[in-house]
Design a protein around this motif. Structure first.
Motif, PDB file in Angstrom:
ATOM      1  N   HIS A   1       0.849  -1.194   0.000  1.00 37.14           N
ATOM      2  CA  HIS A   1       0.000   0.000   0.000  1.00 37.14           C
ATOM      3  C   HIS A   1       0.882   1.242   0.000  1.00 37.14           C
ATOM      4  CE1 HIS A   1      -2.908   2.985   1.340  1.00 37.14           C
ATOM      5  NE2 HIS A   1      -3.891   2.090   1.187  1.00 37.14           N
ATOM      6  N   TRP A   2       0.501   2.271  -0.752  1.00 34.92           N
ATOM      7  CA  TRP A   2       1.326   3.472  -0.853  1.00 34.92           C
ATOM      8  C   TRP A   2       1.623   4.084   0.510  1.00 34.92           C
ATOM      9  CZ3 TRP A   2      -0.835   7.742   1.362  1.00 34.92           C
ATOM     10  CH2 TRP A   2      -2.230   7.772   1.482  1.00 34.92           C
ATOM     11  N   ARG A   3       0.712   3.877   1.454  1.00 30.89           N
ATOM     12  CA  ARG A   3       0.905   4.437   2.788  1.00 30.89           C
ATOM     13  C   ARG A   3       2.116   3.829   3.493  1.00 30.89           C
ATOM     14  NH1 ARG A   3      -3.087   3.385   7.891  1.00 30.89           N
ATOM     15  NH2 ARG A   3      -2.360   5.064   9.261  1.00 30.89           N
TER      16      ARG A   3
ATOM     17  N   ALA B   1       4.779   2.254   1.769  1.00 25.43           N
ATOM     18  CA  ALA B   1       5.899   2.020   0.854  1.00 25.43           C
ATOM     19  C   ALA B   1       7.216   2.568   1.400  1.00 25.43           C
ATOM     20  CB  ALA B   1       5.586   2.620  -0.513  1.00 25.43           C
ATOM     21  N   GLU B   2       7.201   3.815   1.850  1.00 22.04           N
ATOM     22  CA  GLU B   2       8.441   4.418   2.350  1.00 22.04           C
ATOM     23  C   GLU B   2       8.948   3.685   3.587  1.00 22.04           C
ATOM     24  OE1 GLU B   2      10.174   8.789   3.781  1.00 22.04           O
ATOM     25  OE2 GLU B   2       8.122   8.605   2.992  1.00 22.04           O
ATOM     26  N   LEU B   3       8.024   3.297   4.457  1.00 25.00           N
ATOM     27  CA  LEU B   3       8.403   2.573   5.667  1.00 25.00           C
ATOM     28  C   LEU B   3       9.000   1.214   5.326  1.00 25.00           C
ATOM     29  CD1 LEU B   3       8.412   2.303   8.755  1.00 25.00           C
ATOM     30  CD2 LEU B   3       6.064   1.422   8.586  1.00 25.00           C
ATOM     31  N   LEU B   4       8.403   0.515   4.376  1.00 25.65           N
ATOM     32  CA  LEU B   4       8.922  -0.792   3.959  1.00 25.65           C
ATOM     33  C   LEU B   4      10.340  -0.643   3.421  1.00 25.65           C
ATOM     34  CD1 LEU B   4       8.335  -3.840   3.518  1.00 25.65           C
ATOM     35  CD2 LEU B   4       7.501  -3.234   1.229  1.00 25.65           C
ATOM     36  N   GLN B   5      10.571   0.391   2.628  1.00 23.61           N
ATOM     37  CA  GLN B   5      11.892   0.615   2.068  1.00 23.61           C
ATOM     38  C   GLN B   5      12.923   0.934   3.153  1.00 23.61           C
ATOM     39  OE1 GLN B   5      12.987   0.688  -1.717  1.00 23.61           O
ATOM     40  NE2 GLN B   5      14.315  -0.140  -0.121  1.00 23.61           N
ATOM     41  N   GLN B   6      12.536   1.755   4.125  1.00 24.69           N
ATOM     42  CA  GLN B   6      13.455   2.119   5.207  1.00 24.69           C
ATOM     43  C   GLN B   6      13.790   0.925   6.085  1.00 24.69           C
ATOM     44  OE1 GLN B   6      11.392   5.282   7.214  1.00 24.69           O
ATOM     45  NE2 GLN B   6      11.979   6.851   5.707  1.00 24.69           N
ATOM     46  N   ARG B   7      12.777   0.138   6.401  1.00 21.32           N
ATOM     47  CA  ARG B   7      12.994  -0.985   7.323  1.00 21.32           C
ATOM     48  C   ARG B   7      13.731  -2.135   6.655  1.00 21.32           C
ATOM     49  NH1 ARG B   7       7.758  -2.260  10.265  1.00 21.32           N
ATOM     50  NH2 ARG B   7       8.302  -0.252  11.227  1.00 21.32           N
ATOM     51  N   TYR B   8      13.504  -2.323   5.360  1.00 19.64           N
ATOM     52  CA  TYR B   8      14.127  -3.434   4.637  1.00 19.64           C
ATOM     53  C   TYR B   8      14.821  -2.883   3.389  1.00 19.64           C
ATOM     54  CZ  TYR B   8      11.047  -6.090   7.698  1.00 19.64           C
ATOM     55  OH  TYR B   8      10.404  -6.604   8.800  1.00 19.64           O
ATOM     56  N   PRO B   9      16.014  -2.306   3.555  1.00 17.68           N
ATOM     57  CA  PRO B   9      16.687  -1.629   2.441  1.00 17.68           C
ATOM     58  C   PRO B   9      17.086  -2.550   1.289  1.00 17.68           C
ATOM     59  CG  PRO B   9      18.117  -1.772   4.383  1.00 17.68           C
ATOM     60  CD  PRO B   9      16.757  -2.176   4.821  1.00 17.68           C
ATOM     61  N   LEU B  10      17.119  -3.847   1.503  1.00 15.14           N
ATOM     62  CA  LEU B  10      17.458  -4.768   0.418  1.00 15.14           C
ATOM     63  C   LEU B  10      16.292  -4.994  -0.540  1.00 15.14           C
ATOM     64  CD1 LEU B  10      19.571  -7.493   2.272  1.00 15.14           C
ATOM     65  CD2 LEU B  10      20.374  -5.522   0.967  1.00 15.14           C
ATOM     66  N   VAL B  11      15.096  -4.523  -0.148  1.00 13.87           N
ATOM     67  CA  VAL B  11      13.910  -4.670  -1.000  1.00 13.87           C
ATOM     68  C   VAL B  11      13.810  -3.471  -1.931  1.00 13.87           C
ATOM     69  CG1 VAL B  11      11.396  -4.944  -1.022  1.00 13.87           C
ATOM     70  CG2 VAL B  11      12.747  -5.908   0.862  1.00 13.87           C
TER      71      VAL B  11
ATOM     72  N   VAL C   1      11.390  -1.369  -3.400  1.00 13.64           N
ATOM     73  CA  VAL C   1       9.965  -1.071  -3.254  1.00 13.64           C
ATOM     74  C   VAL C   1       9.493  -0.210  -4.420  1.00 13.64           C
ATOM     75  CG1 VAL C   1       8.189  -0.050  -1.800  1.00 13.64           C
ATOM     76  CG2 VAL C   1      10.143  -1.223  -0.751  1.00 13.64           C
ATOM     77  N   ASN C   2       8.445  -0.658  -5.098  1.00 15.73           N
ATOM     78  CA  ASN C   2       7.819   0.089  -6.187  1.00 15.73           C
ATOM     79  C   ASN C   2       6.390   0.411  -5.769  1.00 15.73           C
ATOM     80  OD1 ASN C   2       6.662   1.112  -8.495  1.00 15.73           O
ATOM     81  ND2 ASN C   2       7.477  -0.450  -9.870  1.00 15.73           N
ATOM     82  N   PRO C   3       6.109   1.664  -5.389  1.00 21.12           N
ATOM     83  CA  PRO C   3       4.772   2.003  -4.907  1.00 21.12           C
ATOM     84  C   PRO C   3       3.776   2.329  -6.011  1.00 21.12           C
ATOM     85  CG  PRO C   3       6.181   3.915  -4.759  1.00 21.12           C
ATOM     86  CD  PRO C   3       7.044   2.801  -5.310  1.00 21.12           C
ATOM     87  N   ASP C   4       4.193   2.226  -7.276  1.00 23.07           N
ATOM     88  CA  ASP C   4       3.373   2.711  -8.387  1.00 23.07           C
ATOM     89  C   ASP C   4       2.667   1.611  -9.174  1.00 23.07           C
ATOM     90  OD1 ASP C   4       4.145   5.353  -7.846  1.00 23.07           O
ATOM     91  OD2 ASP C   4       6.008   5.069  -8.959  1.00 23.07           O
ATOM     92  N   VAL C   5       2.702   0.376  -8.700  1.00 24.90           N
ATOM     93  CA  VAL C   5       2.067  -0.723  -9.423  1.00 24.90           C
ATOM     94  C   VAL C   5       1.037  -1.392  -8.526  1.00 24.90           C
ATOM     95  CG1 VAL C   5       4.062  -1.144 -10.909  1.00 24.90           C
ATOM     96  CG2 VAL C   5       3.887  -2.347  -8.723  1.00 24.90           C
TER      97      VAL C   5
END
Length: 350
Positions: free
Chosen positions: A156-158, A160-170, A172-176
């Motif tokens: 979920h776009w809400r 996305a940024e948190l997922l990227q920060q917590r798991y930097p190896l992922v 994250v594409n919030p646009d699909v």
């Protein structure tokens, strides 16, 4: 005295029995439930994979799915948002043994709370070769298990940024709406879970079966949004007597094989061109002609899955002026070519 067999023997793996044929194993889907969940995403999974589907009689080449709702503590009531509870009768051992595992959410993405038992079960299932799927914040569970490291994923776009920060190896594409890596799939917000579940059906059983399920679901025509995904084929909108936009979309779906213009669509809606463009875009989030292109590509999928007809004939059948135009739009939307799609999903195509 000889030992008596159990009164109700249970098979280790469900099977579909057919007289005169060797029984085929049923593809098991396990979905994770937890205390405090919202019911929508769980309901989507149950609706798609557990509902009896007499409308598919004669369409299935393989048995339909067997669904298990699993939890950390099976048999314990789980509170759901809205003031009711759900009891899951299966545990995480059965989730780890399923063919497809779906995590619809985590209790709190912001706190980082992910069940250690779920993480272990996901790793076990993945190592076995199971297909692992997340909807919305469920991506955090897959990431916690290390299944998204080095992969593109969405949520979920809400979050996305948190997922990227917590798991930097992922990546994250919030646009699909969803990302499919074959064995690991992630989807965006709640409604995108419908798109992903239908994509699983289409992958397993073909576009015609997926379309039939979608029609019973009564979902609107598939959203475009520029996402790279295998889109759901045209599903007729629910038409209201005075709904000009819906009426025009219905008319367009009935005339996909013919040249279509904004003026024709506006006339079907009984609007001026300018007013039609404004109202259509506001309702669907895309332009009328882009929507038409997506519907034509979607309509081409079951044709490409059939061994009948060349790519040129398929292009003409769904209204593209040339095979080159068809290939161009197909590639932009599907991120593959018509020939490659036919090779991957064709039934009986060499």
């Amino acid at each position: 005295m000889a030992a008596q067999p159990p009164a109700h023997p249970v098979a280790a793996h469900p099977v579909a029995v057919s007289i005169g044929r060797r029984p085929e194993p049923v593809h098991t889907i396990a979905v994770y439930a937890f205390d405090g969940m919202t019911p929508f995403e769980l309901g989507v999974v149950v609706e798609v994979f557990a509902l009896a589907r007499p409308e598919l009689t004669g369409l299935l080449a393989a048995p339909w799915y067997g669904l298990k709702v699993c939890a950390d503590r099976p048999g314990t009531p789980l509170n759901a948002v809205g003031g009711f509870s759900v009891v899951a009768h299966h545990g995480l051992d059965e989730l780890a043994a399923a063919d497809t595992v779906i995590v619809v959410a985590v209790p709190n993405a912001f706190s980082g709370e992910v069940s250690p038992g779920l993480v272990a079960a996901l790793r076990t299932a993945h190592e076995r070769g199971a297909r692992i799927v997340s909807i919305c914040s469920g991506a955090f569970a897959l990431a916690a298990a290390g299944l998204l490291d080095g992969r593109e994923a969405t949520t979920h776009w809400r979050y996305a940024e948190l997922l990227q920060q917590r798991y930097p190896l992922v990546k994250v594409n919030p646009d699909v709406l969803y990302v499919d890596h074959g064995s690991v799939l992630t989807s965006a917000g709640s409604a995108a879970g419908i798109d992903l579940c239908l994509h699983l059906v289409r992958t397993d059983h073909g576009a015609k079966v997926a379309n039939t399920v979608a029609r019973r679901f009564v979902v609107p025509p598939h959203r475009d949004g520029g996402q790279a995904q295998f889109i759901e084929a045209a599903v007729r909108p629910v038409e209201e007597e005075d709904d000009g936009i819906g009426r025009s979309m219905q008319w367009a779906l009935d005339h996909l094989a013919t040249p279509l213009t904004i003026t024709q669509l506006a006339r079907a809606a009984r609007m001026s061109d300018r007013s039609y463009l404004r109202h259509f875009t506001a309702r669907n989030g895309t332009s009328p002609m882009r929507w038409v292109i997506v519907q034509r590509i979607a309509a081409s999928l079951p044709l490409l899955e059939s061994p009948e007809g060349t790519v040129e004939e398929v292009a003409a059948a769904v209204g593209f002026e040339s095979a080159a135009t068809f290939r161009h739009h197909f590639g932009r939307t599907m991120r593959t070519s018509p020939t490659a799609y036919r090779r991957a999903f064709g039934r009986g195509v060499a």
